[in-house]
Design an enzyme around this catalytic site. Structure first.
Site, PDB file in Angstrom:
ATOM      1  N   GLU A  76       0.847  -1.224  -0.034  1.00 16.29           N
ATOM      2  CA  GLU A  76      -0.003   0.155  -0.001  1.00 16.29           C
ATOM      3  C   GLU A  76       0.836   1.288  -0.017  1.00 16.29           C
ATOM      4  OE1 GLU A  76      -1.185   2.874   2.966  1.00 16.29           O
ATOM      5  OE2 GLU A  76      -2.180   1.045   3.695  1.00 16.29           O
ATOM      6  N   HIS A  77       1.867   1.235   0.772  1.00 20.26           N
ATOM      7  CA  HIS A  77       2.841   2.346   0.972  1.00 20.26           C
ATOM      8  C   HIS A  77       3.411   2.663  -0.582  1.00 20.26           C
ATOM      9  CE1 HIS A  77       3.583   3.754   5.116  1.00 20.26           C
ATOM     10  NE2 HIS A  77       2.488   2.916   5.331  1.00 20.26           N
TER      11      HIS A  77
END
Lengths: 437, 444
Positions: free
Chosen positions: B71-72
């Site tokens: 996600e990052h």
């Protein structure tokens, strides 16, 4: 989550934003109570935000935490109803009443359906005008406050901010936690609570914002019934607070893997001619909502933190420039060095034209998006009034942002960013970081 | 007062149904992308979200934290965007963006002026199949994630205990593994892990598009066809397959202490069914049970029995997470007043629950809760983002739009008898984990 919101720091930094389409009406009730209103009849409910200026700063000598405890007791029984009867009546109407104490105000955030508005407001009136402060409730809520204080006594975020404010404000009310200490709260009596109530809730310090399914005329009648029987005057507000921050580092040893850092200096008044220049400068250096210089240097390039942010914080009695982040004990020293370097850099060099343009585009574009629901708008309306703004501000604000020049920022940055005056409070076991006064 | 409330109820309920049925449109693209459009024309703002049906519970063994780490990394470079360009472009247009990872889903969103929907949709589509991970981004962002774990978990004794609690509740099912990952595994995640996970799970047929705000459903559909339509489905993605939990036969107990805690407390959690598609009745009863037991800090069963009179507790609570792909938990918590030990607090909690099972649900309290549930549907109309979350979270937890729309009414229909019956089923000590959490004290 990719980004961390700087929630702990930031109370409404900037009194707010509205969509241009929003029509703010200035309402005066038949009894003389003033309020701002934004009508919106699309959903059958309304929100009212009430603030009594003074708040936690009105605690009497030796009674720290009295206003906070009193505020927590407003929903614990009123008129004919004890705490449970009051809660049952409120829940049966599906109304919600939030009572909160802050450094500068006691706030009441009410949300109620159009269908039972009269009943809901009659109930809220009882809480504001006829609170009981039963001894049973005083003892019970005191227990809850003490429980919270015990948790926070070992919370590194609270430890850091408390130490910072204590250093910055000393014996002024801003210098201590308005929720009090374990000792001061344990010693509060029912009489202290009643005194706090009389000191804090009065009509001479009242600000009201309303939004939603209610007309100006209805609001006027409602305000007189809701607030008209409050006393005319309360306790005098405290004097302005001098910020006595000195440069350096304060380490508070605490066994935890990640050091929490709170840093800051004096800020700039809301009505200062250079306030908007400072606001844009802060957005570029460390403000939230976009990639700031600090976020780029500390997080993106080096991975030293999950989030770093700064904000101009304008309290009623003082103005601050504050920031915070957290880094592992073995890396926090490096992060502090970078923050200090960036502080010096913006003071010496100002900002680039590209940075200035990008910040302006963001700030002016984000402004109308802040309008977000009845409760939010009601809070915005109150914040604007307490900041001494007029309804026209909503149409002028973006022009003020756009008028800021690189030269304005250079001037204000030299005044605001003083690396030798920047104080860091570090809670943890930071490696290679020593206290420096 | 009660009679007045009763009269008001009918009016509200009728009104709510009418409003709620307006303004929600769904469609599915040929490549399998499901879309939900929620109209709210009060302000020229749009929330654009893409939810993937993949969360931390779908990670390979030994790679805990990869869903969240990815996600990052989704904010780094794609075939069309430079690293960081996505968020910079959103900000330059006055918008905000973020993302979040849960046990069952990963979601990305932007909130921006509604005339910029085309822009953000184009960028979101570009990272659905065009993520271009670079080695230089990996180590730094992994450090950021480790600092995030430090901040959220390792610096917070309550969060550390919750990790132990979930690990104890789920012996085999991946809900026992923290979303952010175990620290020792988080340190080892690399580019190949992220790339593998991305390729396995990110595709239009594993995604839900939710667009909420000042938009026209037909225009949203046209934009979705333009940006997401060309992305091919990944035929390898089938139904989620997770290892399941063996029957729990023995009550489990935890004893955790930490000097950084301020208060002692007791938690008790039980395995509980979640909301299942087409079968949400038990979950609705459990959701109402949580409200009856701990919803109001003043009038709920636990508050009345434990926080008033000869009070044993300074705080009590009940929770239930019905929105879940697999079996979930129902929990209780009690923070005793000073002078009451954790053993005494646990006994008092058990006694309060046992009394409740005998006494049944107070009808007046139940009616108040029903009223609040109805009213919450009106208040929800003021927060279009919350409605967007409801659909995104529900659909990625295995529910259908029909299930999500039916939920408020199912809550209304639950009777006191059904609540008690659900309570008797869920409060099976053999499926429980009890935690005693205490401040480490100096001993001489």
């Amino acid at each position: 989550m990719i980004r961390f919101a700087m929630a702990a720091l930031l109370t409404a930094v900037f009194a707010a934003p509205l969509h241009a389409a929003i029509d703010i009406q200035e309402v005066t009730s038949p009894g003389g109570i003033e309020a701002w209103l934004v009508e919106d009849h699309s959903i059958p409910f309304a929100a009212i935000e009430i603030r009594f200026q003074g708040g936690g700063s009105l605690d009497r000598e030796g009674k720290r935490g009295a206003v906070n405890l009193m505020t927590g007791l407003l929903e614990e029984g009123a008129g004919e109803m004890d705490a449970q009867a009051f809660a049952a009546a409120r829940d049966a109407l599906a109304a919600s009443f939030g009572f909160d104490s802050h450094l500068d105000a006691v706030s009441v955030s009410a949300r109620f359906l159009t269908e039972n508005r009269d009943e809901a407001m009659a109930l809220l009136r009882e809480a504001l005008v006829n609170p009981r402060f039963d001894q049973e409730a005083v003892d019970r809520v005191r227990g809850q406050v003490l429980s919270g204080l015990r948790s926070e006594a070992t919370d590194p975020n609270t430890m850091a901010s408390r130490a910072f404010y204590e250093m910055a404000f000393g014996t002024h009310p801003y210098g201590s936690d308005m929720r009090g200490t374990l000792e001061s709260v344990a010693a509060l009596t029912r009489d202290d609570v009643v005194n706090a109530y009389q000191d804090a809730l009065a009509r001479d310090r009242l600000y009201v914002g309303a939004t939603g399914d209610i007309t100006a005329e209805e609001l006027g009648v409602l305000l007189d019934e809701l607030l008209g029987d409050l006393p005319e005057t309360g306790a005098p507000l405290p004097d302005p607070a001098e910020v006595s921050v000195t440069g350096g580092v304060t380490v508070i040893p605490f066994e935890t893997p990640q050091s929490v850092v709170f840093f800051g200096d004096a800020g700039i008044p809301r009505d200062d001619p250079d306030f908007f220049a400072a606001f844009v400068a802060d957005a570029i250096l460390g403000g939230s909502g976009r990639q700031s210089r600090l976020s780029t240097e500390v997080r993106e390039k080096r991975g030293l933190t999950y989030g770093v942010g700064t904000a101009l914080v304008n309290f009623d009695l003082s103005d601050m420039l504050l920031g915070q982040f957290a880094s592992a004990n073995d890396r926090v020293g490096q992060a502090i060095g970078i923050v200090r370097d960036e502080w010096a850099k913006i003071a010496e060099e100002g900002v680039t034209d590209a940075e200035l343009e990008e910040a302006k585009t963001y700030l002016t574009g984000a402004y109308p998006l802040r309008f977000d629901g009845n409760g939010t708008i009601a809070r915005i309306l109150v914040g604007m009034q307490m900041d001494g703004l007029t309804p026209a501000y909503v149409t002028e604000r973006n022009d003020k942002v756009n008028a800021v020049t690189a030269e304005d920022i250079r001037r204000v940055a030299q005044r605001l960013y003083r690396p030798d005056n920047l104080r860091f409070v570090v809670v943890g076991q930071p490696e290679g970081v020593e206290s420096v006064n | 007062m009660r009679r007045i409330a009763g009269a008001v109820l009918a009016v509200i309920w009728a009104g709510t149904a009418a409003v709620a049925e307006q303004g929600v449109t769904t469609f599915t693209l040929d490549n399998g992308l499901e879309a939900v459009v929620i109209e709210d024309h009060r302000a020229p703002v749009v929330v654009h979200m893409v939810w993937y049906r993949v969360g931390s519970a779908d990670e390979p063994i030994g790679k805990s934290g990869i869903a969240h780490f990815l996600e990052h990394l989704m904010f780094k470079a794609t075939d069309e965007l430079e690293s960081g360009e996505f968020s910079q472009t959103v900000a330059a247009n006055g918008g905000s963006d973020n993302a979040f990872t849960s046990l069952d889903y990963t979601a990305y969103f932007q909130r921006i002026a509604s005339d910029r929907l085309d822009l953000v949709m184009g960028m979101e589509a570009s990272r659905m199949d065009g993520l271009a991970l670079k080695e230089e981004d990996i180590a730094t962002e992994r450090d950021v994630v480790i600092e995030e774990r430090n901040q959220r978990t390792d610096n917070d004794p309550g969060a550390l205990f919750n990790e132990q609690l979930m690990a104890s509740q789920f012996l085999n099912h991946p809900y026992g593994i923290p979303i952010i990952g175990w620290k020792h595994e988080a340190h080892t995640l690399d580019l190949a892990d992220a790339q593998t996970f991305y390729e396995a799970h990110y595709a239009p047929n594993n995604a839900i598009l939710v667009v909420a705000g000042d938009v026209d459903p037909d225009e949203v559909r046209a934009l979705a066809e333009k940006h997401y339509g060309p992305i091919p489905a990944n035929p390898a993605i089938g139904a989620r397959e997770r290892v399941s939990e063996p029957p729990q036969l023995a009550a489990r107990r935890l004893d955790y202490s930490d000097p950084r805690l301020g208060n002692d407390y007791v938690t008790r959690s039980y395995l509980a069914p979640e909301r299942d598609p087409g079968d949400q009745k038990e979950a609705a009863a459990l959701a109402m049970l949580a409200e009856v037991l701990g919803g109001s800090p003043t009038t709920s069963v636990l508050a009345r029995k434990l926080q008033f009179g000869d009070a044993k507790a300074v705080y009590t609570g009940a929770w239930y997470r019905g929105e879940s792909y697999d079996d979930t938990t129902f929990g209780l918590v009690i923070v005793p007043v000073e002078g009451v030990s954790l053993e005494e607090a646990e006994t008092a909690l058990d006694k309060a629950v046992a009394e409740f099972l005998e006494e049944g649900v107070d009808e007046a309290e139940l009616e108040r809760i029903r009223m609040q549930v109805r009213a919450s549907e009106i208040y929800a109309l003021d927060d279009v983002s919350a409605i967007a979350y409801r659909y995104g979270g529900g659909l990625t937890s295995g529910l259908t739009v029909e299930d999500i729309d039916a939920w408020p009414e199912l809550l209304q229909e639950v009777t006191g008898e059904e609540i008690v019956a659900a309570a008797r089923r869920v409060f099976d000590r053999r499926t429980s984990v009890t935690g005693h959490v205490s401040v480490t004290r100096e001993t001489n």
